[in-house]
Write a protein that holds these residues in place. Structure first.
Motif, PDB file in Angstrom:
ATOM      1  N   GLY A 174      92.973 -27.647  31.576  1.00  0.00           N
ATOM      2  CA  GLY A 174      92.348 -26.865  32.637  1.00  0.00           C
ATOM      3  C   GLY A 174      93.270 -26.576  33.794  1.00  0.00           C
ATOM      4  O   GLY A 174      92.907 -25.931  34.753  1.00  0.00           O
ATOM      5  N   ASN A 175      94.473 -27.116  33.706  1.00  0.00           N
ATOM      6  CA  ASN A 175      95.376 -27.037  34.844  1.00  0.00           C
ATOM      7  C   ASN A 175      96.730 -26.501  34.435  1.00  0.00           C
ATOM      8  O   ASN A 175      97.718 -26.716  35.131  1.00  0.00           O
ATOM      9  CB  ASN A 175      95.565 -28.449  35.405  1.00  0.00           C
ATOM     10  N   ALA A 176      96.772 -25.815  33.275  1.00  0.00           N
ATOM     11  CA  ALA A 176      98.052 -25.437  32.689  1.00  0.00           C
ATOM     12  C   ALA A 176      98.897 -24.620  33.663  1.00  0.00           C
ATOM     13  O   ALA A 176     100.087 -24.868  33.825  1.00  0.00           O
ATOM     14  CB  ALA A 176      97.807 -24.650  31.412  1.00  0.00           C
ATOM     15  N   VAL A 177      98.252 -23.661  34.349  1.00  0.00           N
ATOM     16  CA  VAL A 177      99.005 -22.762  35.214  1.00  0.00           C
ATOM     17  C   VAL A 177      99.678 -23.559  36.337  1.00  0.00           C
ATOM     18  O   VAL A 177     100.846 -23.335  36.669  1.00  0.00           O
ATOM     19  CB  VAL A 177      98.064 -21.685  35.786  1.00  0.00           C
ATOM     20  N   LYS A 178      98.933 -24.501  36.910  1.00  0.00           N
ATOM     21  CA  LYS A 178      99.522 -25.289  37.991  1.00  0.00           C
ATOM     22  C   LYS A 178     100.665 -26.158  37.483  1.00  0.00           C
ATOM     23  O   LYS A 178     101.668 -26.348  38.174  1.00  0.00           O
ATOM     24  CB  LYS A 178      98.447 -26.171  38.625  1.00  0.00           C
ATOM     25  N   ALA A 179     100.510 -26.681  36.269  1.00  0.00           N
ATOM     26  CA  ALA A 179     101.586 -27.514  35.714  1.00  0.00           C
ATOM     27  C   ALA A 179     102.852 -26.691  35.523  1.00  0.00           C
ATOM     28  O   ALA A 179     103.955 -27.131  35.851  1.00  0.00           O
ATOM     29  CB  ALA A 179     101.139 -28.136  34.393  1.00  0.00           C
ATOM     30  N   TRP A 180     102.696 -25.484  34.998  1.00  0.00           N
ATOM     31  CA  TRP A 180     103.888 -24.636  34.808  1.00  0.00           C
ATOM     32  C   TRP A 180     104.513 -24.268  36.150  1.00  0.00           C
ATOM     33  O   TRP A 180     105.727 -24.284  36.304  1.00  0.00           O
ATOM     34  CB  TRP A 180     103.520 -23.369  34.038  1.00  0.00           C
ATOM     35  N   ALA A 181     103.672 -23.904  37.114  1.00  0.00           N
ATOM     36  CA  ALA A 181     104.206 -23.551  38.429  1.00  0.00           C
ATOM     37  C   ALA A 181     104.977 -24.727  39.005  1.00  0.00           C
ATOM     38  O   ALA A 181     106.071 -24.558  39.563  1.00  0.00           O
ATOM     39  CB  ALA A 181     103.071 -23.141  39.370  1.00  0.00           C
ATOM     40  N   ALA A 182     104.422 -25.937  38.848  1.00  0.00           N
ATOM     41  CA  ALA A 182     105.103 -27.122  39.363  1.00  0.00           C
ATOM     42  C   ALA A 182     106.434 -27.329  38.649  1.00  0.00           C
ATOM     43  O   ALA A 182     107.433 -27.693  39.271  1.00  0.00           O
ATOM     44  CB  ALA A 182     104.210 -28.358  39.197  1.00  0.00           C
ATOM     45  N   VAL A 210      97.505 -30.222  41.850  1.00  0.00           N
ATOM     46  CA  VAL A 210      98.730 -29.812  41.170  1.00  0.00           C
ATOM     47  C   VAL A 210      99.411 -31.073  40.650  1.00  0.00           C
ATOM     48  O   VAL A 210      99.683 -31.980  41.430  1.00  0.00           O
ATOM     49  CB  VAL A 210      99.688 -29.090  42.137  1.00  0.00           C
ATOM     50  N   PRO A 211      99.651 -31.166  39.343  1.00  0.00           N
ATOM     51  CA  PRO A 211     100.306 -32.370  38.830  1.00  0.00           C
ATOM     52  C   PRO A 211     101.747 -32.465  39.334  1.00  0.00           C
ATOM     53  O   PRO A 211     102.440 -31.454  39.442  1.00  0.00           O
ATOM     54  CB  PRO A 211     100.247 -32.196  37.318  1.00  0.00           C
ATOM     55  N   LEU A 212     102.181 -33.679  39.668  1.00  0.00           N
ATOM     56  CA  LEU A 212     103.524 -33.858  40.228  1.00  0.00           C
ATOM     57  C   LEU A 212     104.579 -34.123  39.161  1.00  0.00           C
ATOM     58  O   LEU A 212     105.755 -33.849  39.369  1.00  0.00           O
ATOM     59  CB  LEU A 212     103.526 -35.027  41.221  1.00  0.00           C
ATOM     60  N   VAL A 213     104.129 -34.654  38.014  1.00  0.00           N
ATOM     61  CA  VAL A 213     105.099 -34.977  36.959  1.00  0.00           C
ATOM     62  C   VAL A 213     105.947 -33.769  36.560  1.00  0.00           C
ATOM     63  O   VAL A 213     107.157 -33.893  36.390  1.00  0.00           O
ATOM     64  CB  VAL A 213     104.369 -35.590  35.752  1.00  0.00           C
ATOM     65  N   PRO A 214     105.348 -32.561  36.416  1.00  0.00           N
ATOM     66  CA  PRO A 214     106.190 -31.411  36.048  1.00  0.00           C
ATOM     67  C   PRO A 214     107.312 -31.132  37.047  1.00  0.00           C
ATOM     68  O   PRO A 214     108.373 -30.649  36.656  1.00  0.00           O
ATOM     69  CB  PRO A 214     105.199 -30.241  36.019  1.00  0.00           C
ATOM     70  N   ILE A 215     107.093 -31.445  38.321  1.00  0.00           N
ATOM     71  CA  ILE A 215     108.158 -31.213  39.300  1.00  0.00           C
ATOM     72  C   ILE A 215     109.364 -32.081  38.958  1.00  0.00           C
ATOM     73  O   ILE A 215     110.510 -31.619  38.947  1.00  0.00           O
ATOM     74  CB  ILE A 215     107.665 -31.512  40.729  1.00  0.00           C
TER      75      ILE A 215
END
Lengths: 144, 491
Positions: B166-174, B432-437
């Protein structure tokens, strides 16, 4: 209004992406070491990030949960920023004790508890880091 | 058979007094961190990393310490889950389902014992699997060209969206944001300054420790500050101890959970939480004939705890063999290795065997230490839960800043860490998940370097990126990983 949090985030991402693209295009390369150069990669990544931002703008967003308590967080953040500036002039022990004092108070310690915590934590850390592990920390006007 | 010989070489490294001591220290810290809700392995490793670097520990010793914190945390999380009905680390969430009912029935000690043994079984069997699978996996990737690496890294980043439902877009942006952060500083290819905003301090780039401590230590404390911690620990319980018969009844569950956990762990993207949940539901489907799952079944504790630890070890396999981290914590470990100018990947096992095999050997030793530490001392660790927040977190914050300062001696980095802390807080609030950053930051430069190398080799022909069979396969997987979350969201 609060349900618009994602729209704000999306807008911020688009603005940031636009800034990066603009910056990348302004880079002047004196000599071409490789066919790609320094511009292409940041541009592509920023465009991808901007696309994510646009997708976020298009949908109803997350609700920004209101904090139960606002003041402690602000006080802690201010103390942290102050610590960065005061560490060198005050020295490690004094600056850390002040930081610990504020953080302990922010976690709802009583004044006495916070003072004891900071007076124990800061010298202990100094002993561990400076004396035992031999990592030089800034000394203040009092020599520690 | 080479694996056995290489492993023996690894033991020669892991059994030196310094490395044994560091593994022990890591196990202690890891368990303690796992117990404390709010601080996870990622926070602890971010905190310790600058000290490893400032103390000039050799890379294999630093990795032995940091990895012990990582797999040790898998032992600690269950204690909080069982006694407090609150996961000490995210992957222990499932353990609460049967663990806390057992504690309320007075069998907390039995639940803790069986979960400790399960953690040991899952971790140790997975280390055995890792010993034999790492080198073959690495061998596949030895022939990878820069173009194949581009495809592999893009694939790893695209998977971030599939993991955050449900949060794919935010993960990619991060992830993109993380890559951009990695580009700050002087471009190694041409000497051009990028994204420095004219700041002299940023010329050398953003230090990994500053980002990790800011996001995961400072930001976490800021987030904790806005809610009151409410928790009362259940007593250990003086009910019947774990009997041998009960333990044997859990063995099939542990073996199944190890298999599930390890496979899930090796797959990039899916972490220990997924493994624990999948293992628990599978076990319930297979073994819950009496309908006791969820009401305090020992197998319901053994299964997720075993899978959790197996997945943590499995996560390390792609990190070491391919250089692609599968989870946030392994991304921080990868960042640690990059700080030592070691690039994990297929050549690690041949060029720096002391790092790769020293780590693997130390995990055999570390898990025995953890079992010995955890069975008798569980009460002591549980008492950590009574330490009030106002004692704990001032120390955590002071240690964070001291760590940042120890690496760079720069007040600017202290400010930057504070800024990242505030950013981490805001992003967490925005879901926004932080791990992708972190993943983007760690992989960003590798991605650009490989991309530029690949296009240099092909004289700028972009089609060269899709020219080999491995790269085509990986691009196809990437496409699936990008499209799937977008379609699912609309359904």
């Amino acid at each position: 209004m609060r349900a618009q949090a994602d729209r704000v985030l999306g807008g911020a991402l688009v603005a940031l992406a636009a800034g990066v693209v603009w910056h990348a295009q302004s880079l002047e390369v004196a000599f071409a070491a490789d066919p790609v150069g320094p511009k292409a990669f940041p541009t592509v990544v920023a465009l991808a990030m901007g696309a994510c931002g646009i997708l976020l703008l298009l949908r109803a967003g997350t609700v920004w949960e209101k904090a139960e308590r606002v003041l402690p967080g602000l006080a802690a953040a201010a103390a942290m920023a102050a610590y960065a500036l005061l560490l060198a002039p005050l020295g490690f022990i004094t600056a850390s004790a002040l930081l610990c004092l504020v953080i302990a108070l922010a976690f709802s310690a009583t004044i006495l508890q916070a003072v004891v915590t900071s007076l124990v934590t800061a010298p202990l850390l100094w002993l561990l880091l400076d004396r035992v592990l031999d990592l030089p920390l800034p000394a203040g006007p009092l020599g520690f | 058979m080479d694996s056995i010989a290489a492993l023996m070489g690894g033991f020669a490294i892991a059994l030196t007094p310094t490395n044994l001591g560091l593994a022990f220290l890591g196990c202690l810290i890891g368990t303690a961190i796992g117990v404390l809700p709010g601080i996870g392995p990622m926070n602890a490793i971010a905190l310790l990393l600058p000290f490893c670097f400032a103390l000039k520990l050799p890379p294999e010793s630093a990795l032995i310490l940091l990895a012990a914190v990582y797999y040790g945390s898998g032992y600690g999380g269950r204690i909080t889950a069982i006694l407090l009905n609150m996961p000490g680390e995210p992957a222990a969430a499932i353990t609460t389902l049967d663990g806390h009912p057992l504690a309320k029935q007075g069998r907390g000690a039995a639940a803790l014992a069986v979960s400790g043994i399960g953690s040991f079984v899952g971790a140790t069997l997975s280390v055995v699997l890792m010993t034999f699978l790492s080198v073959p996996l690495a061998r596949i990737a030895v022939g990878f060209s820069p173009a194949d690496y581009v495809a592999l890294i893009v694939f790893a980043l695209s998977l971030l969206g599939a993991v955050a439902p449900g949060n794919a877009v935010k993960a990619w942006a991060a992830g993109c944001f993380g890559i951009l952060l990695a580009l700050v500083g002087i471009d190694s290819g041409t000497g051009v300054e990028r994204l420095t905003f004219g700041s002299i301090e940023l010329l050398g780039g953003i230090d990994f420790t500053v980002l990790a401590i800011g996001l995961f230590a400072i930001g976490e404390v800021l987030l904790l500050l806005e809610t009151r911690l409410r928790a009362t620990a259940a007593a250990l319980g003086h009910g019947e101890r774990l009997s041998l018969k009960e333990l044997l009844a859990c063995v099939p569950a542990m073996v199944r959970a190890t298999g599930i956990g390890f496979v899930i762990g090796v797959l990039p993207g899916a972490g220990a939480s997924v493994a624990a949940a999948l293992s628990y539901t599978t076990e319930r489907r297979i073994a819950d004939r009496a309908g006791t799952f969820g009401k305090g079944d020992l197998r319901g504790v053994a299964s997720p705890e075993t899978a959790d630890n197996a997945a943590q070890i499995g996560n390390l396999v792609p990190m070491l063999s391919l250089g692609i981290p599968g989870s946030g914590t392994t991304a921080v470990l990868l960042g640690a290795l990059l700080m030592y100018s070691i690039t994990p990947g297929p050549l690690l096992f041949t060029q720096r065997p002391e790092v790769a095999w020293g780590l693997i050997a130390s995990m055999y030793v570390g898990n025995v230490m953890l079992l010995v530490l955890n069975l008798p001392l569980v009460g002591l660790f549980a008492r950590l839960l009574t330490v009030p927040a106002w004692v704990l977190y001032p120390g955590v914050i002071a240690l964070s800043y001291a760590g940042v300062y120890a690496v760079s001696n720069s007040p600017f980095d202290l400010l930057l860490a504070t800024a990242f802390g505030a950013l981490g807080y805001v992003l967490r609030k925005l879901d926004v998940p932080l791990v992708p950053i972190i993943l983007g930051f760690v992989l960003g430069r590798l991605l650009e370097d490989n991309l530029r190398r690949a296009l240099s080799l092909s004289d700028g022909d972009v089609l060269a990126l899709f020219a080999s069979i491995p790269s085509l396969l990986l691009w196809a997987c990437t496409l699936a990983a990008l499209v799937f979350p977008l379609i699912r969201r609309k359904v």
